[in-house]
Design a protein around this motif. Structure first.
Motif, mmCIF file in Angstrom:
data_model
loop_
_atom_site.group_PDB
_atom_site.id
_atom_site.type_symbol
_atom_site.label_atom_id
_atom_site.label_comp_id
_atom_site.label_asym_id
_atom_site.label_seq_id
_atom_site.Cartn_x
_atom_site.Cartn_y
_atom_site.Cartn_z
ATOM 1 N N TYR A 88 30.329 33.296 0.602
ATOM 2 C CA TYR A 88 31.170 34.469 0.825
ATOM 3 C C TYR A 88 31.117 35.339 -0.415
ATOM 4 O O TYR A 88 31.322 34.855 -1.524
ATOM 5 N N GLU A 89 30.835 36.619 -0.231
ATOM 6 C CA GLU A 89 30.813 37.575 -1.328
ATOM 7 C C GLU A 89 31.878 38.622 -1.075
ATOM 8 O O GLU A 89 31.748 39.435 -0.156
ATOM 9 N N PRO A 90 32.943 38.610 -1.874
ATOM 10 C CA PRO A 90 34.032 39.567 -1.641
ATOM 11 C C PRO A 90 33.588 41.009 -1.804
ATOM 12 O O PRO A 90 32.843 41.340 -2.728
ATOM 13 N N PRO A 91 34.040 41.874 -0.922
ATOM 14 C CA PRO A 91 33.780 43.300 -1.073
ATOM 15 C C PRO A 91 34.792 43.892 -2.055
ATOM 16 O O PRO A 91 35.758 43.228 -2.439
ATOM 17 N N SER A 92 34.599 45.131 -2.438
ATOM 18 C CA SER A 92 35.527 45.736 -3.395
ATOM 19 C C SER A 92 36.924 45.900 -2.801
ATOM 20 O O SER A 92 37.905 45.817 -3.521
ATOM 21 N N ARG A 93 37.017 46.114 -1.496
ATOM 22 C CA ARG A 93 38.330 46.232 -0.852
ATOM 23 C C ARG A 93 38.820 44.861 -0.418
ATOM 24 O O ARG A 93 38.055 44.068 0.108
ATOM 25 N N ARG A 126 41.754 38.248 -8.644
ATOM 26 C CA ARG A 126 42.418 38.104 -9.957
ATOM 27 C C ARG A 126 41.633 38.851 -11.037
ATOM 28 O O ARG A 126 42.233 39.516 -11.893
ATOM 29 N N ALA A 127 40.319 38.751 -11.008
ATOM 30 C CA ALA A 127 39.493 39.483 -11.988
ATOM 31 C C ALA A 127 39.607 40.986 -11.760
ATOM 32 O O ALA A 127 39.678 41.762 -12.727
ATOM 33 N N GLN A 128 39.651 41.400 -10.514
ATOM 34 C CA GLN A 128 39.799 42.817 -10.176
ATOM 35 C C GLN A 128 41.130 43.347 -10.707
ATOM 36 O O GLN A 128 41.194 44.437 -11.289
ATOM 37 N N ILE A 129 42.188 42.572 -10.519
ATOM 38 C CA ILE A 129 43.510 42.968 -11.032
ATOM 39 C C ILE A 129 43.476 43.064 -12.550
ATOM 40 O O ILE A 129 43.961 44.038 -13.136
ATOM 41 N N ALA A 130 42.891 42.068 -13.200
ATOM 42 C CA ALA A 130 42.831 42.065 -14.669
ATOM 43 C C ALA A 130 42.072 43.281 -15.203
ATOM 44 O O ALA A 130 42.453 43.865 -16.215
ATOM 45 N N VAL A 168 47.797 44.407 -3.003
ATOM 46 C CA VAL A 168 46.876 43.374 -3.475
ATOM 47 C C VAL A 168 47.658 42.176 -4.014
ATOM 48 O O VAL A 168 47.232 41.026 -3.856
ATOM 49 N N ASP A 169 48.818 42.399 -4.602
ATOM 50 C CA ASP A 169 49.647 41.280 -5.057
ATOM 51 C C ASP A 169 50.120 40.435 -3.867
ATOM 52 O O ASP A 169 50.122 39.196 -3.941
ATOM 53 N N ARG A 170 50.501 41.095 -2.774
ATOM 54 C CA ARG A 170 50.891 40.350 -1.559
ATOM 55 C C ARG A 170 49.709 39.572 -1.005
ATOM 56 O O ARG A 170 49.847 38.447 -0.540
ATOM 57 N N TRP A 171 48.528 40.165 -1.044
ATOM 58 C CA TRP A 171 47.318 39.503 -0.566
ATOM 59 C C TRP A 171 47.034 38.248 -1.396
ATOM 60 O O TRP A 171 46.768 37.178 -0.847
ATOM 61 N N VAL A 172 47.114 38.374 -2.714
ATOM 62 C CA VAL A 172 46.872 37.221 -3.594
ATOM 63 C C VAL A 172 47.919 36.138 -3.344
ATOM 64 O O VAL A 172 47.587 34.951 -3.273
ATOM 65 N N ALA A 173 49.169 36.525 -3.177
ATOM 66 C CA ALA A 173 50.224 35.547 -2.888
ATOM 67 C C ALA A 173 49.936 34.835 -1.563
ATOM 68 O O ALA A 173 50.091 33.608 -1.454
ATOM 69 N N TRP A 174 49.490 35.589 -0.541
ATOM 70 C CA TRP A 174 49.151 34.970 0.741
ATOM 71 C C TRP A 174 47.995 33.996 0.586
ATOM 72 O O TRP A 174 48.010 32.889 1.139
#
Length: 185
Positions: A88-93, A126-130, A168-174
């Motif tokens: 799996y390769e995450p997209p930017s969104r 997490r890296a994107q947020i940082a 994005v914070d809600r997404w990470v929490a989920w």
């Protein structure tokens, strides 16, 4: 995401007609794929039959057109598992339909693959947020249109950023909650 994998995932659950598949996509599957035309489903089913991924039986219907009821073949089963287990390769969104669809089927077919997907998505987000959370978001204007309210433009983009950061914070929490839940199953 190739839509045929969603169809294979649905057929892994039970044999379905094209009509059943379309109904599922429009209602239960609306977060995986939106606005699918019935002709697209039937074209994909025909191609998947030609590729040997699915086969069908004709279900005679009194007073109505006969229905083709599709089911996975062993080749379709293998193709589905290959997709579920592929890197799996995450997209930017975030909240991409590919993640939602693949995770939805991977969790029930291969828990280890689903956990790898979640870990990959979590690491990426997490890296994107940082990288982006505290960056300078000051808009730069150079010879703007006279009608452009620069102050309002900055406020609007700040509000968009605030909403995006909260989302994005809600997404990470989920993702974190779902990972813990899946590990405990």
């Amino acid at each position: 995401m190739r839509f045929e994998f969603v169809l294979l995932g649905l057929l892994a659950c039970r044999p379905c007609s094209g009509y059943d598949l379309r109904k599922w996509v429009e209602v239960e599957g609306q977060f995986m794929r939106s606005r699918v035309h019935h002709s697209q489903i039937y074209r994909l089913l025909a191609r998947m039959v030609a590729d040997g991924w699915v086969e069908f039986e004709v279900d005679p219907r009194e007073g109505k057109p006969d229905a083709k009821v599709y089911r996975l073949t062993s080749a379709g089963h293998e193709a589905l598992l290959e997709w579920v287990r592929s890197p799996y390769e995450p997209p930017s969104r975030f909240k991409d339909a590919d993640f939602i669809a693949r995770f939805g089927f991977a969790a029930a077919l291969d828990r280890a693959a689903a956990l790898r997907m979640i870990e990959t998505e979590l690491d990426y987000r997490r890296a994107q947020i940082a990288r982006n959370r505290d960056r300078d978001r000051t808009l730069r204007f150079e010879d703007p249109l006279p009608e452009l309210d620069q102050s309002l433009a900055q406020e609007v983009f700040d509000r968009i950023h605030t909403q995006g950061a909260a989302s994005v914070d809600r997404w990470v929490a989920w993702l974190e909650e779902t990972k813990t839940w899946l590990e405990g199953r």
